[in-house]
Design an enzyme around this catalytic site. Structure first.
Site, PDB file in Angstrom:
ATOM      1  N   GLU A 140      28.316  24.901 -51.426  1.00  0.00           N
ATOM      2  CA  GLU A 140      28.077  26.339 -51.179  1.00  0.00           C
ATOM      3  C   GLU A 140      28.372  26.681 -49.734  1.00  0.00           C
ATOM      4  O   GLU A 140      28.923  27.735 -49.427  1.00  0.00           O
ATOM      5  CB  GLU A 140      26.620  26.695 -51.514  1.00  0.00           C
TER       6      GLU A 140
ATOM      7  N   ASP B 130      24.022  21.055 -50.571  1.00  0.00           N
ATOM      8  CA  ASP B 130      24.574  20.787 -49.234  1.00  0.00           C
ATOM      9  C   ASP B 130      23.875  21.621 -48.160  1.00  0.00           C
ATOM     10  O   ASP B 130      23.249  22.648 -48.461  1.00  0.00           O
ATOM     11  CB  ASP B 130      26.087  21.068 -49.210  1.00  0.00           C
TER      12      ASP B 130
ATOM     13  N   ASP C 284      17.144  26.710 -46.147  1.00  0.00           N
ATOM     14  CA  ASP C 284      18.461  26.919 -46.778  1.00  0.00           C
ATOM     15  C   ASP C 284      18.990  25.608 -47.325  1.00  0.00           C
ATOM     16  O   ASP C 284      19.744  24.919 -46.652  1.00  0.00           O
ATOM     17  CB  ASP C 284      19.408  27.519 -45.738  1.00  0.00           C
TER      18      ASP C 284
HETATM   19  C1  LIG Z   1      32.025  33.035 -47.318  1.00  0.00           C
HETATM   20  S1  LIG Z   1      31.696  31.453 -47.797  1.00  0.00           S
HETATM   21  C2  LIG Z   1      30.501  30.908 -46.653  1.00  0.00           C
HETATM   22  C3  LIG Z   1      29.132  31.114 -47.099  1.00  0.00           C
HETATM   23  C4  LIG Z   1      28.155  31.363 -45.991  1.00  0.00           C
HETATM   24  N1  LIG Z   1      26.874  31.555 -46.593  1.00  0.00           N
HETATM   25  C5  LIG Z   1      25.734  31.618 -45.881  1.00  0.00           C
HETATM   26  C6  LIG Z   1      24.479  31.945 -46.608  1.00  0.00           C
HETATM   27  O1  LIG Z   1      25.729  31.381 -44.696  1.00  0.00           O
HETATM   28  C7  LIG Z   1      28.543  32.613 -45.205  1.00  0.00           C
HETATM   29  O2  LIG Z   1      28.154  33.722 -45.581  1.00  0.00           O
HETATM   30  O3  LIG Z   1      29.269  32.468 -44.214  1.00  0.00           O
HETATM   31 ZN   LIG Z   2      22.186  28.510 -48.705  1.00  0.00          ZN
HETATM   32 ZN   LIG Z   3      23.619  28.360 -45.717  1.00  0.00          ZN
END
Ligand SMILES: CSCC[C@H](NC(C)=O)C(=O)O
Ligand SMILES: [Zn+2]
Ligand SMILES: [Zn+2]
Length: 453
Positions: free
Chosen positions: A192, A127, A158
């Site tokens: 994710e 995703d 990403d």
């Molecule tokens: C806490 S769940 C969300 C995941 C998201 N990951 C990235 C890499 O942006 C973040 O850290 O906000």
């Molecule tokens: Zn990612």
């Molecule tokens: Zn991300």
């Protein structure tokens, strides 16, 4: 061998002759000509016209970028269809595990010569996050390549690049007739970007995950604007908190005592004063990176019904990221003090509260790390080891006791994940495949560890 040192100014142009050589070496044929049905598929970018054909791996990457696996309604079926085709091309089996309704994890497996040994996991998520299309130079799902070879699209960093790099490295290693002692699993997981609850968080508890018998995992990292590659051996814990402030209601023309807004103000002051302290600590210490300090950001405020009605309740929400070195119990006690000091009846609740602070050892006594770092050294690739500032699916892998490294082989590139105009240069992308062509054999050949058959 590795072209990871390539700089944009000195960028090499991949010619048809290079491609022909590459195709002979990889055993891939039939995809030399640009696909005229794809928008801007001509090498050299531009809007069509004469150009050089894309390298087949670049062509595949651009094809994958065009799949709209974007939230809030990712086209996961398109991704699964694509991955089915990849498995067929690689002549490897693919298993699908529906971890939650409509949420499927795909697993492509290359069995090792000694399947009793623990396996190597190459994980990626399918995703991507939404875009603000009006702020992009190009359609974020057209995978346009500009004349410099920069490929624009959501997921270029990403982490659709990494997915294709894994696949292309495996394709080349197979074409060379290589075999390794350890089994290699490629997992492709959903969700994710929305916290992983219906993806990796559930998958790690599934019997099919246990059956993979994983010894070591690779997952996503971040781009590095300089020469080095960044590798992440741990992550900060995401804590998403909403603080609820009740107060006395009344007419908007009066000095009502004990209002929700007064409490919200004290709460905001406590959280943001702490934010300033941590920002200062980061900015005054050369040896600290973002992953080493606690960030606090106020992200939502809710409450109120009309201009002249003092509300009976107001909510304020914060996104906090806490390094693994912080004592979480003491940190929560600090939050409790802030709430107590801000007035009567204040409560809080978490929407996200990760508490596992496991880190993967980057000592030579860890044979997985040794294999990873020695291979990079042999390629003249320098590494910066850091704590990942945000959250990835690696946190769930580490939480079940497995070593995991976050690594995206992207250097000489600004960090643009989740940003407008996310891009990756095709040469950097191609170098990354070569990096995995070395890393995967090294990891899949780590000698049997104590306790392994
Ligand atoms: C806490 S769940 C969300 C995941 C998201 N990951 C990235 C890499 O942006 C973040 O850290 O906000
Ligand atoms: Zn990612
Ligand atoms: Zn991300």
């Amino acid at each position: 061998m590795c072209q990871a040192r390539v700089k944009f100014e000195e960028q090499e142009v991949v010619t048809i002759r290079d491609l022909a050589f590459e195709n002979t070496r990889t055993g891939r044929t039939g995809d030399m000509l640009p696909d005229k049905d794809e928008p801007n598929a001509m090498g050299g970018g531009g809007q069509g016209g004469l150009g050089v054909a894309d390298h087949p791996s670049v062509s595949l990457f651009r094809e994958y970028l065009r799949l709209k696996t974007v939230h809030p309604e990712p086209d996961y079926d398109a991704a699964l269809k694509f991955l089915d085709r990849m498995a067929q091309e690689l002549e490897l089996p693919m298993k699908k595990v529906e971890v939650c309704p409509g949420r499927v994890v795909a697993i492509i497996t290359w069995a090792g010569t000694n399947p009793a040994l623990q396996s190597v996991l190459l994980n990626s998520h399918t995703d991507v996050v939404p875009v603000f299309q009006e702020s992009w130079k190009y359609d974020a799902f057209a995978a346009v390549k500009d004349p410099k070879g920069n490929i624009y699209g959501r997921g270029t960093q990403d982490m659709k690049s990494v997915t294709i790099q894994y696949i292309e490295a495996i394709r080349r290693l197979k074409a060379e007739g290589r075999r390794f002692a350890r089994t290699i699993h490629l997992t492709f997981v959903p969700d994710e970007e929305v916290g992983g609850h219906k993806g990796m968080e559930t998958f790690v508890k599934h019997p099919e995950f246990q059956a993979l018998n994983i010894g070591f995992a690779l997952d996503e990292g971040l781009a590095n604007p300089g020469e080095s590659f960044t590798v992440f051996y741990g992550e900060r814990c995401p804590w998403w908190i909403t603080v609820r402030c009740p107060g006395s209601p009344g007419h908007g023309s009066r000095f009502v005592e004990n209002t929700a807004a007064e409490k919200v103000r004290r709460i905001i002051n406590s959280f943001l004063d702490f934010r300033e302290q941590e920002k200062h600590r980061l900015n005054t210490s050369e040896c600290l990176t973002l992953g080493d300090v606690t960030t606090v950001n106020m992200t939502m405020v809710k409450g109120g019904v009309a201009y002249n009605v003092i509300p009976a309740e107001m909510d304020v929400s914060f996104d906090m990221r806490i390094p693994p070195t912080v004592n979480l119990q003491e940190f929560e006690e600090k939050i409790q003090q802030w709430c107590k000091g801000a007035g009567e009846g204040i409560t809080y609740q978490f929407a996200q509260k990760h508490t596992n602070q496991d880190r993967t050892s980057t000592a030579d006594s860890n044979p997985w790390w040794k294999a990873f770092s020695m291979t990079c050294k042999a390629m003249n690739v320098s590494l910066q080891t850091e704590i990942f500032p945000a959250a990835t699916d690696s946190r769930f892998i580490r939480a079940v006791g497995l070593p995991a490294i976050g690594f995206s082989p992207i250097n000489h590139t600004p960090i643009l994940l989740h940003d407008h105009n996310e891009f990756l240069n095709e040469q950097v992308f191609l170098c990354g495949i070569q990096v995995y062509q070395e890393l995967v054999p090294a990891l899949a050949s780590v000698p049997a560890l104590p306790g392994e058959v």
